[in-house]
Enzyme design. Structure first.
Site, short mmCIF file in Angstrom:
data_model
loop_
_atom_site.label_atom_id
_atom_site.label_comp_id
_atom_site.label_asym_id
_atom_site.label_seq_id
_atom_site.Cartn_x
_atom_site.Cartn_y
_atom_site.Cartn_z
N ARG A 1 0.50 -1.29 -0.46
CA ARG A 1 0.16 -0.43 -0.12
C ARG A 1 0.68 1.40 0.20
NH1 ARG A 1 -3.45 2.74 3.98
NH2 ARG A 1 -4.97 3.74 2.90
N HIS B 1 0.66 4.65 -2.63
CA HIS B 1 0.66 5.71 -2.35
C HIS B 1 1.74 6.28 -2.93
CE1 HIS B 1 -2.90 5.43 0.39
NE2 HIS B 1 -3.41 5.10 -0.81
N ASP C 1 8.76 8.29 -6.32
CA ASP C 1 10.26 8.90 -5.97
C ASP C 1 10.43 8.85 -4.54
OD1 ASP C 1 7.62 10.70 -4.84
OD2 ASP C 1 8.82 12.16 -5.88
N ASN D 1 -3.04 9.02 4.21
CA ASN D 1 -1.94 8.23 4.23
C ASN D 1 -1.55 8.05 6.65
OD1 ASN D 1 -0.63 7.54 2.49
ND2 ASN D 1 0.23 9.40 2.00
N HIS E 1 -6.69 -5.19 -2.52
CA HIS E 1 -7.31 -5.57 -1.39
C HIS E 1 -7.57 -7.30 -0.97
CE1 HIS E 1 -8.70 -0.95 -1.59
NE2 HIS E 1 -7.95 -0.95 -0.98
C1 HEM Z 1 -8.90 1.44 -6.41
C2 HEM Z 1 -8.41 2.78 -5.34
C3 HEM Z 1 -8.32 2.42 -4.09
C4 HEM Z 1 -9.07 3.02 -3.11
C5 HEM Z 1 -10.26 3.95 -2.90
C6 HEM Z 1 -8.29 1.93 -1.60
C7 HEM Z 1 -8.19 2.61 -0.44
C8 HEM Z 1 -8.05 1.55 0.75
C9 HEM Z 1 -8.42 1.92 1.61
C10 HEM Z 1 -9.31 3.25 2.41
C11 HEM Z 1 -7.60 1.12 2.94
C12 HEM Z 1 -7.99 0.98 4.05
C13 HEM Z 1 -6.98 1.97 5.08
C14 HEM Z 1 -6.96 1.88 6.64
O1 HEM Z 1 -8.22 2.36 6.83
O2 HEM Z 1 -6.39 0.97 7.09
C15 HEM Z 1 -6.96 0.30 2.37
C16 HEM Z 1 -6.06 -0.66 2.52
C17 HEM Z 1 -5.01 -1.46 1.41
N1 HEM Z 1 -5.22 -0.96 0.22
FE1 HEM Z 1 -6.06 0.54 -1.13
N2 HEM Z 1 -7.41 1.22 -2.04
C18 HEM Z 1 -7.10 1.17 -4.03
C19 HEM Z 1 -6.21 0.51 -4.03
C20 HEM Z 1 -5.05 -0.20 -4.15
C21 HEM Z 1 -4.30 -0.62 -4.71
C22 HEM Z 1 -4.31 -0.44 -6.38
C23 HEM Z 1 -3.41 -1.17 -3.99
C24 HEM Z 1 -2.22 -1.84 -4.74
C25 HEM Z 1 -1.86 -2.69 -5.57
C26 HEM Z 1 -3.79 -1.87 -2.71
C27 HEM Z 1 -3.35 -2.22 -1.36
C28 HEM Z 1 -4.09 -2.02 0.05
C29 HEM Z 1 -3.57 -2.83 0.62
C30 HEM Z 1 -2.81 -4.01 0.17
C31 HEM Z 1 -4.40 -2.30 2.15
C32 HEM Z 1 -3.62 -3.17 3.41
C33 HEM Z 1 -3.18 -2.03 4.12
C34 HEM Z 1 -2.43 -2.77 5.75
O3 HEM Z 1 -2.87 -3.83 5.59
O4 HEM Z 1 -1.91 -2.47 6.56
N3 HEM Z 1 -5.16 -0.84 -2.56
N4 HEM Z 1 -6.92 0.81 0.17
#
Ligand code: HEM
Ligand SMILES: *[C@@H]1O[C@H](CO)[C@@H](O)[C@H](O)[C@H]1NC(C)=O
Ligand SMILES: *[C@@H]1O[C@H](CO)[C@@H](O)[C@H](O)[C@H]1NC(C)=O
Length: 327
Positions: free
Chosen positions: A62, A66, A74, A94, A194
């Protein structure tokens, strides 16, 4: 792009050229001579971090997403705020949800001792992400080009403008990915990220309890999952905010179960579930749900592509001595 005939050709030609020129600075085995063990050290350290804490790969993946969506890959997400500048790191998308900065800093310290001033923080994060994909998904260790330089600018406002919110609908997501040179297919493929990790209850934006102030859960969220989330999220006022797993089937394994979940209305965010509302993205979701190997291959390609967004190479940027501040 709004333009006419020759002008348009010129403009697109030029922008293609500039992208090509920037990417030219990246190559495989970039540190082969300057720091031969760099990739192996990163791999080894990531393996150690992950065996101590299974949550690591999701965090790093993640963080990389970001980083790349804001001023390109970068390392700008790694910079600390200063008294005069609030950095990306402290932007609400973040902070506090992106974790693992200290791991990248530790890898950097080891590499600085081995080969001072050689390996950029942006490359460390990109290689560490490759290891995260490998470790959490049993993916092959795919080849990653190196040569990214570290940026000197990190602004909260850039993070707010470029990171898609969990409330985003498919039109907005397609637009925000297109802004980074990523296709509609890349969007669906990468959303598979996800399938690991956790979310804070606050990021659900009430989908499980009070969706858009309707007083009830989002109808596009599975009822049983909504009830489960409601019971798991009661502890929101404790010192450590409550988190819930993103993929109920295999929470620590990077796989295509995420897509199977979406087809059962088990995506956590609107930005997940909305992928079913557009004919093209829906088709991709269904394909990914039934073809795990094809999705894996697409995921690797899309991660490589994401890892090369707007990179700084050659004379641009710097090699930071410490990842959390500019030289
Ligand atoms: C498509 C748009 C995306 C949105 C709106 C989004 C949004 C989010 C949000 C809101 C969280 C939870 C954050 C929290 O409250 O702790 C999350 C977690 C995560 N996202 Fe996304 N995300 C997106 C795309 C992606 C992409 C492209 C990847 C990687 C290829 C990704 C990988 C992850 C991972 C691995 C987590 C878990 C992080 C953790 O366990 O600490 N996300 N995302
Ligand atoms: C990883 O852990 C092993 C076993 O504890 C250790 O021998 C090795 O030095 C560690 N690797 C790094 C790069 O710290
Ligand atoms: C849902 O949210 C709205 C607006 O914040 C509030 O007025 C309403 O009481 C909430 N309903 C429930 C059941 O919590």
């Amino acid at each position: 792009m709004k333009c006419l005939g020759l002008l348009c050709l010129l403009a697109t030609g030029l922008s293609t050229l500039s992208v090509g020129a920037v990417k030219e600075g990246l190559k495989h085995k970039y540190y082969h001579r300057s720091c031969p063990q760099a990739e192996e050290i990163i791999a080894n350290m990531m393996e150690n971090f992950t065996s101590a804490d299974q949550r690591v790969p999701a965090r790093i993946i993640r963080m990389h997403f970001h980083d790349c969506f804001v001023r390109g890959c970068d390392g700008s997400i790694l910079l600390n705020s200063t008294p005069v500048n609030k950095a990306e790191k402290d932007a609400p998308p973040n902070n506090p949800s992106v974790k693992g900065f200290e791991l990248i800093d530790q890898i950097k310290e080891v590499l600085e001792n081995k080969c001072p001033g050689v390996v950029s923080c942006a490359d460390i994060l990109t290689f560490a992400t490759r290891e995260s994909v490998h470790l959490s998904g049993k993916f092959e260790r795919y080849q990653v080009r190196g040569g990214r330089k570290d940026g000197k600018i990190s602004r909260e406002s850039d993070a707010l403008l470029n990171l898609p919110p969990p409330s985003a609908n498919v039109q907005l997501l397609v637009q925000m990915f297109a802004n980074k040179g990523l296709s509609l297919e890349d969007l669906v493929t990468l959303s598979g990220g996800h399938s690991i990790g956790v979310s804070h209850c606050s990021s659900l934006l009430g989908r499980h309890v009070n969706f858009s102030k309707t007083g009830t859960h989002d109808p596009t969220l599975d009822f049983h999952l909504a009830m489960k989330l409601k019971s798991e999220c009661v502890g929101v006022h404790k010192a450590e905010p409550t988190v819930v797993v993103m993929d109920r089937f295999t929470p620590t394994s990077l796989d295509n179960k995420y897509y199977k979940g979406l087809l059962q209305n088990k995506g956590l965010f609107t930005s997940d579930q909305t992928l079913l509302t557009n004919t093209f993205t829906r088709k991709q979701v269904i394909a990914n749900a039934v073809q795990p190997l094809a999705w894996k291959k697409k995921f690797v390609d899309a991660m490589i592509k994401m890892g090369e967004i707007e990179v700084l190479t050659g004379q641009k940027g710097e090699i930071r001595k410490t990842c959390d501040r500019v030289n």
